[in-house]
Enzyme design. Sequence first.
Site, PDB file in Angstrom:
ATOM      1  N   ARG A 101      13.575 -21.352   1.690  1.00 13.53           N
ATOM      2  CA  ARG A 101      12.636 -21.908   2.677  1.00 13.53           C
ATOM      3  C   ARG A 101      12.260 -23.330   2.262  1.00 13.53           C
ATOM      4  O   ARG A 101      11.858 -23.564   1.120  1.00 13.53           O
ATOM      5  CB  ARG A 101      11.397 -21.034   2.760  1.00 13.53           C
ATOM      6  CG  ARG A 101      10.362 -21.498   3.771  1.00 13.53           C
ATOM      7  CD  ARG A 101       9.139 -20.598   3.719  1.00 13.53           C
ATOM      8  NE  ARG A 101       9.452 -19.243   4.147  1.00 13.53           N
ATOM      9  CZ  ARG A 101       8.767 -18.170   3.747  1.00 13.53           C
ATOM     10  NH1 ARG A 101       7.761 -18.280   2.899  1.00 13.53           N
ATOM     11  NH2 ARG A 101       9.087 -16.976   4.192  1.00 13.53           N
ATOM     12  N   ARG A 170       1.139 -23.396   0.597  1.00 19.74           N
ATOM     13  CA  ARG A 170       2.408 -23.366   1.335  1.00 19.74           C
ATOM     14  C   ARG A 170       2.566 -24.655   2.155  1.00 19.74           C
ATOM     15  O   ARG A 170       1.753 -25.576   2.068  1.00 19.74           O
ATOM     16  CB  ARG A 170       2.438 -22.132   2.250  1.00 19.74           C
ATOM     17  CG  ARG A 170       2.348 -20.791   1.505  1.00 19.74           C
ATOM     18  CD  ARG A 170       3.619 -20.467   0.745  1.00 19.74           C
ATOM     19  NE  ARG A 170       3.554 -19.169   0.069  1.00 19.74           N
ATOM     20  CZ  ARG A 170       3.922 -18.010   0.586  1.00 19.74           C
ATOM     21  NH1 ARG A 170       4.344 -17.954   1.847  1.00 19.74           N
ATOM     22  NH2 ARG A 170       3.866 -16.897  -0.120  1.00 19.74           N
ATOM     23  N   LYS A 254      -0.954 -16.601  -1.717  1.00 15.92           N
ATOM     24  CA  LYS A 254      -0.536 -17.776  -0.952  1.00 15.92           C
ATOM     25  C   LYS A 254      -1.751 -18.445  -0.309  1.00 15.92           C
ATOM     26  O   LYS A 254      -2.765 -17.799  -0.017  1.00 15.92           O
ATOM     27  CB  LYS A 254       0.480 -17.382   0.115  1.00 15.92           C
ATOM     28  CG  LYS A 254      -0.011 -16.319   1.093  1.00 15.92           C
ATOM     29  CD  LYS A 254       1.127 -15.858   1.976  1.00 15.92           C
ATOM     30  CE  LYS A 254       0.701 -14.685   2.859  1.00 15.92           C
ATOM     31  NZ  LYS A 254       1.804 -14.177   3.682  1.00 15.92           N
ATOM     32  N   CYS A 477       9.132 -12.287  14.110  1.00  7.84           N
ATOM     33  CA  CYS A 477       9.553 -12.543  12.733  1.00  7.84           C
ATOM     34  C   CYS A 477      10.986 -12.045  12.554  1.00  7.84           C
ATOM     35  O   CYS A 477      11.502 -11.293  13.385  1.00  7.84           O
ATOM     36  CB  CYS A 477       8.608 -11.847  11.761  1.00  7.84           C
ATOM     37  SG  CYS A 477       8.727 -10.041  11.796  1.00  7.84           S
ATOM     38  N   CYS A 483      14.400  -8.652   5.663  1.00  3.59           N
ATOM     39  CA  CYS A 483      13.052  -8.707   5.100  1.00  3.59           C
ATOM     40  C   CYS A 483      12.722  -7.391   4.408  1.00  3.59           C
ATOM     41  O   CYS A 483      12.794  -6.317   5.017  1.00  3.59           O
ATOM     42  CB  CYS A 483      12.015  -9.000   6.182  1.00  3.59           C
ATOM     43  SG  CYS A 483      10.319  -9.015   5.544  1.00  3.59           S
ATOM     44  N   CYS A 522       6.331  -5.552  10.662  1.00  3.64           N
ATOM     45  CA  CYS A 522       5.370  -4.928   9.755  1.00  3.64           C
ATOM     46  C   CYS A 522       4.007  -5.557  10.028  1.00  3.64           C
ATOM     47  O   CYS A 522       3.906  -6.519  10.786  1.00  3.64           O
ATOM     48  CB  CYS A 522       5.797  -5.121   8.293  1.00  3.64           C
ATOM     49  SG  CYS A 522       5.377  -6.733   7.601  1.00  3.64           S
ATOM     50  N   CYS A 526       3.648 -12.287  10.149  1.00  2.00           N
ATOM     51  CA  CYS A 526       4.289 -13.592   9.991  1.00  2.00           C
ATOM     52  C   CYS A 526       4.440 -14.355  11.307  1.00  2.00           C
ATOM     53  O   CYS A 526       4.466 -15.579  11.304  1.00  2.00           O
ATOM     54  CB  CYS A 526       5.644 -13.426   9.313  1.00  2.00           C
ATOM     55  SG  CYS A 526       5.512 -12.927   7.574  1.00  2.00           S
TER      56      CYS A 526
END
Length: 683
Positions: A101, A170, A254, A477, A483, A522, A526
Amino acid sequence: MYDRDIDHNSDRFTDTQIQRYSPEVPMVKTPIPPATKLSKVEGVKERSNYLREPVATELLEDTSSFTEEATQILKFHGSYQQDNRDNRVKGQEKDYQFMLRTRSPGGFIPPQLYLTLDQLSQEYGNQTLRATTRQGFQVHGILKKNLKTTIASIVKSMGSTLGGCGDVNRNVMAPPAPYKNRPEYDYAWKYANNIADLLRPQTGAYYEIWLDGEKVISGEEAPEVKAARLHDGNGTNIAGKEEPIYGDHYMPRKFKIAVTVPGDNSVDLYSQDVSLVVITDNQGELEGFNILAGGGLGRTHNKEETFARLADPIGYVDKDDIYDLVKAIVATQRDYGDRVSRRHARMKYLLEEWGVDKFRATVEDYFGKQLTPYKPLPEFKYEDFLGWHEQGDGKLFLGITIENGRIKDEGTFKLKTALREIVQQLSLPMRLTPHQNLIVHDIDPAKRSTIQEILDQHGVIIDPNAIDPLVRFSMACPALPTCGLAITEAERVIPSILTRIRALLNKLGLEQEHFVVRITGCPNGCSRPYMAELAFVGSGADIYQVWLGGSPAQTRLAQAYVDKLHLNDLEVQLEPIFVYFKNGRQTGESFGDFCSRVGNDAIREFVVTYEPETATAEAINEADIGNDLKTTSARKSRPRISVRPDVYAQIKEAATRQSKPLTELVTEVLEAYLQTNLEANSP
C-alpha cells in the site's frame, strides 16, 4: 514520555506507565493500579529495534512467508501478508502473497510513480491496481521473493509504502480536486503533505532493508516541519530515541488524519481520528484550522464495547501552532491510548471514556496553551468530482470513476491500458480520491480530444450521468479471497447486489432513486459502511448485517437494522423498506434521511404488517448479475402468521429491550419452542 518508564526486560507496565495509560486518571495524581500485561503486539514492537527485526532476517530466508511476529512489523513497511483463499488446497501450503500500500498524502501520484506501479502490478502482482478509500494505491499478489524489488522500485519512482499500514499515522487525506484558483484547497494539500512528513516514522529500517541503506530523496521536507518534529516544549517528544514522536512502541493502533476545506466532505472527515478544516480570511489567506477528533468506524460483531463513532469538534488553532497541536493530540493518544486490548486501542474510545472536555484539557497540557472555540462552518456536502472540470489556471482536470477502485482490463473495458497510454503520452499527474476514483489533472485543453479518444478506444465511460448513481456512489472493500479478516464477499458481490436493488427500485416505481450503498466483508469497516444510507456488513457466508440511516453527505452514523440477512432474502427484506420510504418520505427527502427520521423501530413495525401487492422478487437473469448468485430466491410471497394485539405488544417490547428485529426474535422463540417439544415427544 512513556518509553522512559518502561521496564525493557518485561512485557509489563511500570507503575508510572500504568498511571499514564489509565483512561480514568490524570498524570501522577491517583493511586497506582496493579500491574497490567501489555498486548502481545506491544512486545513485538519493542523487540523490533525500530521496525528492523525479524523482517530483515526473515527476508533473506528461502521461504514463501514470514512468521507471525515479522508480519506485524511488516505492516509498518506498508505490506500485509495474505493467503489467497481461492487457491487453498487441503494438505498443501497456503498460497501466500503480499499486498503493498502506498503512502500518498492527498492522493498525489506523479506520472513516473503511476507507470512504475502499473508495471510492477503486471510483472509481480495480479495485473490490477486498487485505489483505496484513503487515497493510496494497493498492489496485490506479490510473492515474498519479489517484495524487495517491488518496494525499492516504488521508492526510486518518488513513492513510498512506509507507514501505509501499522500502528502509526496512516496516509493523510485531503480533497482531491486540483483547483488552482481556490487557495483553501492549496492549503489543504500543503498541510496534508506536511503533516504526513511530520509524523512519518524516522527509523532507518525502511531504507536499510529495502534499499540496502540507500536513502532516496523523494522530495524536500519543509524546514518548519523538521523544526516542529524536533521541538519538545511539553513532553510531546521522547528524548534520545530514534523515533522522537513515536518512541519504542509507536502508537497503540493505527491513526488517521484528514485535512479539508469548509463544506467539502469528500474525505469523510467525521470518520477520522483527527480532521483539520482550513479557515481563511476574506482575502483567502490562511488563518488557522478547526480541529475535530475521535472518529473511527472499526468494530467487532457481538462486542458492544466496540462501536463506530463520529469525531467531535475540539477547538480552533492558529496556523503557526498547527504542527505543535497535531503532536499534542498524537502524544495524548500515544501515552493514554489502551495498549492492553487492541480492540479498544483506537483514540475514539479515549474520547468516549474521557469526554471532550478532559481530552481537550490533556491535549492543552501537551500543547502548552488553550485552544480557542471552534469556528462556525457551512454545511458539509459530498462531491466526487467526476467528469471534465476547469481547474482555474486555464488547464483542465478529469475525474474518472473506478468501480470498487479496481483498475483492470476486462473484456472490451480496458481501463488499465487506457490510463497507461494517457500517462505515457502526456506525462500527467493523478490524485486518487477517497471514493476509490482518480483525477488526472494539469491537462492542456488542446489535449482533451487525445484523452477522450484513448478512453473511447478502450471502452471507458467518463460521463458521470451515464453511470447508475447506485454504482457511482457505492464502495466495497476487497474482502475475499485475500483479506485475512474477511468473513464473506464484498468487492466481488456488490455488482450483483446493486443490480438487484436497482431492479427492485424500478419495480416499485422508484426508477430515479439512488442512495449511498457500501459493503464490507467484515465489521472492521474499511469502506466506511457505517456512514452509508444503506450498508451491508459481512457476518457470515453470504450473510450480512444491514445498516440504515447514514446521510448522503456522510455526516451521520447509520444504525444497525438487521443482524443477519442472507443474500437470498435481499428483495424480501428491502421491498417493504423501500415501499415505506416511497409512501412516507417528505419532499426531496433522501433515503438515509428518511430512515434516520422515522427510526428503525417504525421501519420494523411497517415491515411486520406489510403485505406485498405484487411479487416480492423479480426473476433475475443470472448471466446479468454474475456467477455468485446461483441460489437467488424468486419467491412471490412470504409465509405470515397473525397474533393477538396483546401478544404483539409483548413481542415488540422484548425486541426493543434486546435490540433485535421483531422477526428475528419471533423466529428464535419459535425455534426454541419447537426444539423443546420435539425433544419432549421423541421416543
